[in-house]
Design a protein around this motif. Structure first.
Motif, short mmCIF file in Angstrom:
data_model
loop_
_atom_site.label_atom_id
_atom_site.label_comp_id
_atom_site.label_asym_id
_atom_site.label_seq_id
_atom_site.Cartn_x
_atom_site.Cartn_y
_atom_site.Cartn_z
N UNK A 1 0.69 -1.27 0.15
CA UNK A 1 0.01 -0.36 -0.10
C UNK A 1 0.79 0.91 0.11
N UNK A 2 2.03 1.39 1.12
CA UNK A 2 2.96 2.40 0.87
C UNK A 2 3.84 3.08 -0.72
N UNK A 3 3.78 1.65 -1.09
CA UNK A 3 4.68 1.70 -2.17
C UNK A 3 3.94 2.12 -3.59
N UNK A 4 2.23 2.02 -3.07
CA UNK A 4 1.30 2.31 -4.62
C UNK A 4 1.34 3.52 -4.24
N UNK A 5 0.98 3.73 -2.65
CA UNK A 5 0.63 5.68 -2.48
C UNK A 5 1.72 6.21 -3.04
N UNK A 6 3.15 6.07 -3.14
CA UNK A 6 4.64 6.59 -3.16
C UNK A 6 4.53 6.81 -4.94
N UNK A 7 4.01 5.59 -5.27
CA UNK A 7 4.32 5.45 -6.89
C UNK A 7 2.89 6.93 -7.55
N UNK A 8 1.85 6.85 -6.69
CA UNK A 8 0.48 8.08 -7.13
C UNK A 8 1.05 8.89 -6.66
N UNK A 9 1.97 9.27 -5.96
CA UNK A 9 2.12 10.41 -5.10
C UNK A 9 3.20 11.17 -5.86
N UNK A 10 4.07 10.16 -6.71
CA UNK A 10 5.69 11.10 -7.54
C UNK A 10 5.14 10.94 -8.99
N UNK A 11 4.13 9.92 -9.36
CA UNK A 11 3.26 10.78 -10.67
C UNK A 11 2.37 11.73 -10.51
N UNK A 12 1.63 12.49 -9.55
CA UNK A 12 0.82 13.29 -9.33
C UNK A 12 2.45 14.61 -9.29
#
Length: 151
Positions: A129-140
Motif C-alpha cells: 500500500x505504501x509503495x503504491x501510494x508513493x508511486x501515485x504521489x510521485x506521478x502526481x
C-alpha cells in the motif's frame, strides 16, 4: 544508507538522490552479472528515446539535451557493442534511424525484470500500500511540476 552528515539525509532531495543511486547501483551490478557490463547509467536515458520504433540522432539530441557529438559518440559505442543499429530512415533518404538490436531488446527485458524484483523487495519492506501510494504521489508531483511557480 551511505555515510553523509545527518542534516543532509532527511531532506527530500537527498533522499530521492540516495534512493536513485542505490537503485541504479543495484541495477548495473545485476546487469553486469547477466553479461551487460558494458552499459553505463547514461545509456538508459538514450534507450528510452529509442522505444518502441527507434529515433533519429537529432531527436536524441533534443531528448537528452546534450551535443550532437556526445550523442554520436554514445551511438557509436552502443553500435560497437551490438545494442543499436543505424538504418536508412524510411521517409528521409539522407537520414538514419537508430533502432535497438536483439541484444538491445534483451537488455531492456533484463532491466524490467530487475526493476520488478527491486520493487517487490521494496513492497515487502514498506508494504504494497505504501509503495503504491508513493508511486501515485510521485506521478502526481511529476504531472504538476512547474505549475504555480513564480515566473
Amino acid at each position: 544508507m551511505p555515510k553523509t552528515p545527518r542534516r543532509h539525509q532527511d531532506d527530500l532531495a537527498s533522499l530521492f538522490s540516495l534512493a536513485f543511486s542505490a537503485l541504479n547501483q543495484e541495477l548495473h551490478q545485476r546487469l553486469n552479472e547477466l553479461g551487460f557490463g558494458d552499459i553505463r547509467p547514461v545509456h538508459g536515458f538514450l534507450f528510452q528515446g529509442l522505444i518502441p520504433d527507434g529515433a533519429t540522432a537529432k531527436t536524441l539530441v533534443d531528448l537528452l539535451g546534450i551535443s550532437k557529438q556526445a550523442v554520436s559518440q554514445m551511438l557509436d559505442y552502443l553500435e560497437e557493442h551490438n545494442y543499436v543499429i543505424r538504418r536508412p530512415h524510411p521517409s528521409d533518404g539522407r537520414g538514419k534511424l537508430v533502432v535497438l538490436t536483439e541484444r538491445g531488446w534483451a537488455l531492456l527485458k533484463a532491466k524490467e525484470k530487475i526493476y520488478n524484483s527491486i520493487e517487490q523487495r521494496w513492497g515487502t519492506l514498506i508494504g504494497p500500500d505504501h509503495l503504491n501510494a508513493m508511486r501515485s504521489d510521485l506521478k502526481r508531483i511529476i504531472q504538476t511540476a512547474g505549475e504555480g511557480q513564480p515566473k
